[in-house]
Design a protein around this motif. Structure first.
Motif, PDB file in Angstrom:
ATOM      1  N   ASP A  99       0.880  -1.226   0.211  1.00 31.94           N
ATOM      2  CA  ASP A  99      -0.029  -0.084  -0.104  1.00 31.94           C
ATOM      3  C   ASP A  99       0.729   1.209   0.033  1.00 31.94           C
ATOM      4  OD1 ASP A  99      -2.286   1.898   0.552  1.00 31.94           O
ATOM      5  OD2 ASP A  99      -1.666   2.135   2.536  1.00 31.94           O
ATOM      6  N   LEU A 100       1.893   1.254   0.998  1.00 36.27           N
ATOM      7  CA  LEU A 100       2.792   2.424   1.062  1.00 36.27           C
ATOM      8  C   LEU A 100       3.429   2.523  -0.200  1.00 36.27           C
ATOM      9  CD1 LEU A 100       3.486   4.737   2.854  1.00 36.27           C
ATOM     10  CD2 LEU A 100       5.424   2.963   3.865  1.00 36.27           C
ATOM     11  N   LYS A 101       4.098   1.506  -0.684  1.00 34.54           N
ATOM     12  CA  LYS A 101       4.700   1.335  -2.244  1.00 34.54           C
ATOM     13  C   LYS A 101       3.847   1.924  -3.132  1.00 34.54           C
ATOM     14  CE  LYS A 101       7.091  -1.677  -5.143  1.00 34.54           C
ATOM     15  NZ  LYS A 101       7.525  -3.224  -5.083  1.00 34.54           N
ATOM     16  N   ALA A 102       2.638   1.670  -3.241  1.00 30.08           N
ATOM     17  CA  ALA A 102       1.774   1.984  -4.251  1.00 30.08           C
ATOM     18  C   ALA A 102       1.429   3.831  -4.286  1.00 30.08           C
ATOM     19  CB  ALA A 102       0.466   1.151  -4.486  1.00 30.08           C
ATOM     20  N   ARG A 103       1.364   4.208  -2.949  1.00 29.63           N
ATOM     21  CA  ARG A 103       1.058   5.648  -2.700  1.00 29.63           C
ATOM     22  C   ARG A 103       2.484   6.282  -3.022  1.00 29.63           C
ATOM     23  NH1 ARG A 103       0.072   5.560   3.353  1.00 29.63           N
ATOM     24  NH2 ARG A 103       0.258   7.667   3.088  1.00 29.63           N
ATOM     25  N   VAL A 104       3.782   5.849  -2.685  1.00 32.75           N
ATOM     26  CA  VAL A 104       4.775   6.558  -3.361  1.00 32.75           C
ATOM     27  C   VAL A 104       4.928   6.649  -4.649  1.00 32.75           C
ATOM     28  CG1 VAL A 104       7.367   6.216  -2.964  1.00 32.75           C
ATOM     29  CG2 VAL A 104       5.895   6.224  -0.859  1.00 32.75           C
ATOM     30  N   ASN A 105       4.650   5.446  -5.326  1.00 30.67           N
ATOM     31  CA  ASN A 105       4.628   5.454  -6.773  1.00 30.67           C
ATOM     32  C   ASN A 105       3.938   6.286  -7.369  1.00 30.67           C
ATOM     33  OD1 ASN A 105       7.242   3.751  -7.282  1.00 30.67           O
ATOM     34  ND2 ASN A 105       6.075   1.868  -6.965  1.00 30.67           N
ATOM     35  N   GLU A 106       2.950   6.518  -6.764  1.00 29.10           N
ATOM     36  CA  GLU A 106       1.648   7.393  -7.392  1.00 29.10           C
ATOM     37  C   GLU A 106       2.588   8.842  -7.645  1.00 29.10           C
ATOM     38  OE1 GLU A 106      -2.188   7.290  -5.371  1.00 29.10           O
ATOM     39  OE2 GLU A 106      -2.386   9.224  -6.255  1.00 29.10           O
ATOM     40  N   LYS A 107       3.031   9.328  -6.581  1.00 30.32           N
ATOM     41  CA  LYS A 107       3.810  10.427  -6.766  1.00 30.32           C
ATOM     42  C   LYS A 107       5.043  10.380  -7.633  1.00 30.32           C
ATOM     43  CE  LYS A 107       1.193  12.315  -3.492  1.00 30.32           C
ATOM     44  NZ  LYS A 107       0.106  13.265  -3.976  1.00 30.32           N
ATOM     45  N   LEU A 108       5.688   9.511  -7.462  1.00 31.07           N
ATOM     46  CA  LEU A 108       7.153   9.217  -8.328  1.00 31.07           C
ATOM     47  C   LEU A 108       6.747   9.428 -10.010  1.00 31.07           C
ATOM     48  CD1 LEU A 108       9.333   6.728  -6.671  1.00 31.07           C
ATOM     49  CD2 LEU A 108       9.316   9.348  -6.669  1.00 31.07           C
ATOM     50  N   GLY A 109       5.363   8.699 -10.087  1.00 28.54           N
ATOM     51  CA  GLY A 109       4.811   8.566 -11.458  1.00 28.54           C
ATOM     52  C   GLY A 109       4.527   9.960 -12.352  1.00 28.54           C
ATOM     53  N   GLU A 110       4.228  11.140 -11.178  1.00 27.40           N
ATOM     54  CA  GLU A 110       4.206  12.445 -11.658  1.00 27.40           C
ATOM     55  C   GLU A 110       5.470  12.879 -12.324  1.00 27.40           C
ATOM     56  OE1 GLU A 110       3.114  14.678  -8.418  1.00 27.40           O
ATOM     57  OE2 GLU A 110       1.348  13.598  -7.787  1.00 27.40           O
ATOM     58  N   ILE A 111       6.822  12.284 -11.808  1.00 32.87           N
ATOM     59  CA  ILE A 111       7.720  12.774 -12.767  1.00 32.87           C
ATOM     60  C   ILE A 111       8.320  11.492 -13.322  1.00 32.87           C
ATOM     61  CG2 ILE A 111       8.398  14.435 -11.102  1.00 32.87           C
ATOM     62  CD1 ILE A 111      10.361  12.486  -9.778  1.00 32.87           C
ATOM     63  N   GLY A 112       7.354  10.560 -13.995  1.00 29.62           N
ATOM     64  CA  GLY A 112       8.135   9.431 -14.749  1.00 29.62           C
ATOM     65  C   GLY A 112       8.855   8.883 -14.062  1.00 29.62           C
ATOM     66  N   LEU A 113       8.875   8.319 -12.685  1.00 27.76           N
ATOM     67  CA  LEU A 113       9.875   7.366 -12.240  1.00 27.76           C
ATOM     68  C   LEU A 113       9.132   6.235 -11.574  1.00 27.76           C
ATOM     69  CD1 LEU A 113      12.577   9.477 -10.468  1.00 27.76           C
ATOM     70  CD2 LEU A 113      12.866   8.106 -12.516  1.00 27.76           C
ATOM     71  N   GLU A 114       9.813   5.271 -11.018  1.00 29.54           N
ATOM     72  CA  GLU A 114       9.097   4.214 -10.110  1.00 29.54           C
ATOM     73  C   GLU A 114      10.032   3.574  -9.425  1.00 29.54           C
ATOM     74  OE1 GLU A 114       7.559   0.928 -12.628  1.00 29.54           O
ATOM     75  OE2 GLU A 114       6.952  -0.124 -10.620  1.00 29.54           O
ATOM     76  N   TYR A 115       9.617   3.542  -8.180  1.00 27.60           N
ATOM     77  CA  TYR A 115      10.395   2.697  -7.231  1.00 27.60           C
ATOM     78  C   TYR A 115      10.045   1.209  -7.429  1.00 27.60           C
ATOM     79  CZ  TYR A 115      12.103   0.205  -3.072  1.00 27.60           C
ATOM     80  OH  TYR A 115      12.695  -0.627  -2.259  1.00 27.60           O
ATOM     81  N   LYS A 116      11.038   0.279  -7.833  1.00 26.45           N
ATOM     82  CA  LYS A 116      10.765  -1.257  -7.837  1.00 26.45           C
ATOM     83  C   LYS A 116      11.311  -2.061  -6.715  1.00 26.45           C
ATOM     84  CE  LYS A 116      10.956  -1.056 -12.912  1.00 26.45           C
ATOM     85  NZ  LYS A 116      12.000   0.209 -13.458  1.00 26.45           N
ATOM     86  N   GLY A 117      12.389  -1.612  -6.102  1.00 26.41           N
ATOM     87  CA  GLY A 117      12.805  -2.242  -5.064  1.00 26.41           C
ATOM     88  C   GLY A 117      13.968  -3.307  -5.554  1.00 26.41           C
ATOM     89  N   THR A 118      14.574  -2.935  -6.623  1.00 23.73           N
ATOM     90  CA  THR A 118      15.576  -3.843  -7.108  1.00 23.73           C
ATOM     91  C   THR A 118      16.932  -3.801  -6.723  1.00 23.73           C
ATOM     92  OG1 THR A 118      15.528  -2.474  -9.265  1.00 23.73           O
ATOM     93  CG2 THR A 118      14.250  -4.547  -9.205  1.00 23.73           C
ATOM     94  N   SER A 119      17.282  -2.439  -6.078  1.00 24.34           N
ATOM     95  CA  SER A 119      18.578  -2.109  -5.836  1.00 24.34           C
ATOM     96  C   SER A 119      18.839  -2.383  -4.509  1.00 24.34           C
ATOM     97  CB  SER A 119      19.074  -0.823  -5.998  1.00 24.34           C
ATOM     98  OG  SER A 119      19.311  -0.549  -7.527  1.00 24.34           O
ATOM     99  N   LYS A 120      19.944  -3.008  -4.206  1.00 27.48           N
ATOM    100  CA  LYS A 120      20.485  -3.092  -2.649  1.00 27.48           C
ATOM    101  C   LYS A 120      21.084  -1.850  -2.414  1.00 27.48           C
ATOM    102  CE  LYS A 120      23.200  -6.196  -0.852  1.00 27.48           C
ATOM    103  NZ  LYS A 120      24.212  -7.100  -0.469  1.00 27.48           N
ATOM    104  N   ILE A 121      21.218  -1.341  -0.902  1.00 29.11           N
ATOM    105  CA  ILE A 121      21.594  -0.403  -0.506  1.00 29.11           C
ATOM    106  C   ILE A 121      22.727  -0.634   0.767  1.00 29.11           C
ATOM    107  CG2 ILE A 121      21.112   1.740   0.782  1.00 29.11           C
ATOM    108  CD1 ILE A 121      18.053   1.416  -0.473  1.00 29.11           C
ATOM    109  N   THR A 122      23.717  -0.369   0.443  1.00 31.91           N
ATOM    110  CA  THR A 122      24.910  -0.551   1.390  1.00 31.91           C
ATOM    111  C   THR A 122      25.874   0.688   1.794  1.00 31.91           C
ATOM    112  OG1 THR A 122      26.463  -2.240   1.919  1.00 31.91           O
ATOM    113  CG2 THR A 122      26.389  -1.488  -0.280  1.00 31.91           C
ATOM    114  N   HIS A 123      26.361   0.509   2.754  1.00 34.94           N
ATOM    115  CA  HIS A 123      27.235   1.499   3.340  1.00 34.94           C
ATOM    116  C   HIS A 123      28.779   1.030   2.634  1.00 34.94           C
ATOM    117  CE1 HIS A 123      30.169   3.947   5.504  1.00 34.94           C
ATOM    118  NE2 HIS A 123      28.944   4.804   5.749  1.00 34.94           N
ATOM    119  N   PHE A 124      29.536   2.015   2.366  1.00 33.78           N
ATOM    120  CA  PHE A 124      30.816   1.642   1.544  1.00 33.78           C
ATOM    121  C   PHE A 124      31.598   0.895   2.557  1.00 33.78           C
ATOM    122  CE2 PHE A 124      35.024   3.701  -0.344  1.00 33.78           C
ATOM    123  CZ  PHE A 124      34.930   2.839  -1.374  1.00 33.78           C
TER     124      PHE A 124
END
Lengths: 293, 325
Positions: A99-124
């Protein structure tokens, strides 16, 4: 192992109050042959403060940053503990709530982007441990730091909340007995200092609104390292660095004891061990003089 | 039928001993014991008392992780003694374990502390439903499952004090209310039935309130019930801004300052943030700022490298904002 390549989220501090951190990151990445693609589109992570004002907005902005890393199909690497926390926390929350992902992606859609969840995030720090390998780093050390007692200062947001750290990184860290930074010091040939404050708070996030509390925490941290007979402190977090390096006056006053030690960024320590010329590591940007190089 | 092997290990326990009536300073007593993989920390405390020294004192009651009585520290880590497995403790810390009370400075007898500060602070947040009750109701006072969800498990708190005494600000500031009190404040603020008018602004006051939190997440790791008190602290801030009741002070301007800066630059303008937060108070930062400037650590507003595609960020700030200031 092929060449390591990451999307670099520099955070704001590396471009402003800790230029030496940016310099040493690039110098070390070059030595280790790690390719960093800088996310120049990224905004501030909100540093846990925008989150206090407007949580949803902070999620949208951080999701946008991650979406750019996803566009490159790269793991995002951070060089600030607080950027790591807020970005990884955003990913955690969005990946666990459709639900949260959909709400965030609705906003990102306004600028032509989408959060998919495909990238890992790590500290150096964890990228070096998990992906590059400390054994390989050790082989590349040309100037072992064997004459130094080095006090690791972990920084809260890399190790807590434990649940987030453990799910984000291959090397699970116990926040009450962390080892990553100690392991890095040893790989660089140094001797680690064990002291009570190494996994405690530097006070950075309350510096403006609760200056006394903040300064006591800073003072206790430096005092703990000094009492452990440290020659200097090393930290993976530029915000901890700012506190421990620039606020010694307030810290000394707050705890009633003169405290001061050189504080190096993790990247500067690695750079020294790998034989990077000190001027490429930005030592001249420190307030507390780095007097041993 | 499966069989479980019970492993035994030798463990050295350094145990905090103190009697406020007799001792000037605390001391540590050493007990070496064979510990089985079946045992929890409370079993060890019991064995010290029953097998070694009957005067050893600690609090215990339910033995099921629900009464919150037996919280102590092992190697600096807050833990409910009855819940924490010895195997896990040995895995994290090895075979040398130090057992201490939640707060050494509040010790009365060995692991027993005076928890008065915890209860006083708890009291300060009006930790109960504060509402006008209709004494002759004509219908049930229904709370929907969705409304109950908004408490976000804050109602599971067992008041063990683990987060409170893990908090570094509680340790050094007598005024700070602490994570448990804030989690309790959130629990009632989030409750649809509560009608208290002042709790939210009271806990958000400067000096003693929620803004002194240093964001270290010690409380999140400490809580045996996984309530995540720091998340509730964040929610109290959010509620304040959403309610439109936020006063302008250094803490609120500091939070709002991030949005201002992001709107303008995408990234943070560190100098302008401090100026906007402090206003005239900026003068006290001048000596350090001058030193930082001389070392190339301060970038003036016109030197800030803005984010690429700034228009996207500005559009998102406009469309996604949920708070007011």
């Amino acid at each position: 192992m092929g060449k390591l390549k990451y999307a670099l989220f520099t955070g704001c501090t590396a471009k402003q109050s800790t230029p030496e951190q940016m310099m040493s990151t690039m110098a070390v990445a070059e030595k280790l042959d790690i390719e960093l693609v800088e996310l120049t589109e990224a905004s501030c992570c909100g540093a846990s403060h925008l989150q206090d004002y407007d949580d949803f907005l902070s999620l949208v902005l951080n999701a946008r940053n991650i979406a750019y890393a996803e566009k490159h199909e790269l793991t995002m690497v951070t060089i600030c503990n607080t950027c790591q926390l807020n970005t990884a926390m955003t990913k955690h929350r969005l990946d666990n709530s459709a639900d949260l992902k959909a709400r965030v992606n609705e906003k990102l859609g306004e600028i032509g982007l989408e959060y998919k969840g495909t990238s890992k995030i790590t500290h150096f720090l964890y990228a070096i441990i998990d992906d590059f390998g400390l054994d390989k780093l050790k082989e590349m050390v040309v100037t072992p730091l064997s004459q130094f007692n080095i006090a690791p200062f972990y920084g809260c947001h890399n190790i807590r909340p434990s649940e987030l750290q453990n799910e984000t990184h291959d090397t699970p860290e116990n926040s009450y007995n962390p080892t990553s930074l100690d392991d890095l010091i040893i790989a660089c040939g140094g001797m680690t200092v064990d002291y009570e404050e190494k996994n405690k708070c530097c006070g950075f996030h309350a510096e403006l609104q609760a200056p006394k509390v903040s300064a006591i925490l800073t003072g206790n941290a430096i005092a703990g390292a000094m009492d452990g007979n440290a020659d200097w402190i090393v930290t993976p977090c530029p915000l901890c660095h700012l506190k421990l390096d620039t606020q010694t006056g307030h810290a000394s006053e707050a705890i009633g004891r003169e405290v001061s030690l050189p504080v190096l960024h993790m990247q500067q320590m690695i750079g020294l061990a790998l034989g990077c010329p000190p001027e490429t590591l930005g030592m001249k940007h420190h307030i507390t003089k780095v007097d041993f190089v | 039928m499966s069989t479980t092997t019970i492993n035994t290990q030798k463990v050295n326990f350094n145990v905090f001993r103190f009697n406020a009536d007799e001792d000037y300073l605390p001391y540590y007593e050493n007990y070496s014991m064979d510990v089985t993989s079946e045992e929890v920390v409370l079993d060890i405390l019991n064995r010290i008392k029953w097998d070694h020294d009957g005067s050893f004192s600690y609090r215990r009651s339910c033995r099921h992780g629900i009464c919150g009585t037996c919280a102590i520290k092992v190697n600096g880590r807050v833990t409910l003694a009855c819940k924490e497995s010895m195997t896990d403790m040995i895995e994290v810390f090895g075979n040398e374990l130090t057992i201490e009370p939640l707060s050494k400075k509040r010790a009365i007898k060995d692991l027993i502390i005076d928890k008065a500060d915890f209860w006083e602070k708890h009291e300060q947040v009006t930790p109960y439903l504060d509402t006008e009750i209709d004494e002759t109701p004509t219908a049930e006072n229904i709370v929907t499952p969705a409304q109950a969800e908004t408490l976000d498990e804050a109602d599971l708190c067992i008041q063990c004090g683990a987060c409170h005494y893990a908090c570094p600000v509680v340790e050094i500031s007598d005024e700070f209310m602490g994570p448990a009190a804030f989690a309790a404040a959130y629990r009632f603020e989030a409750d649809i039935r509560d009608g208290n008018e002042s709790r939210l602004t009271d806990v958000n006051k400067m000096g003693s309130g929620v803004w002194d939190c240093v964001k270290c997440f010690e409380c999140a790791d400490a809580c045996p019930k996984e309530i995540n008190p720091i998340e509730k602290i964040g929610k109290l801030h959010n509620m304040l801004f959403q309610s439109g009741k936020a006063e302008s002070n250094i803490a609120t301007r500091h939070a709002v300052g991030f949005e201002r800066s992001i709107k303008r630059n995408g990234v943070l303008d560190e100098g302008s943030l401090v100026l906007y937060s402090e206003l005239a108070g900026i003068v006290k930062h001048v000596p350090v700022a001058l030193k930082m400037f001389s070392k190339g650590k301060i970038v003036p507003p016109w030197g800030i490298i803005k984010s690429d595609n700034l228009d996207e960020i500005q559009k998102l700030v406009k469309s996604s904002s949920t708070a007011k200031f």
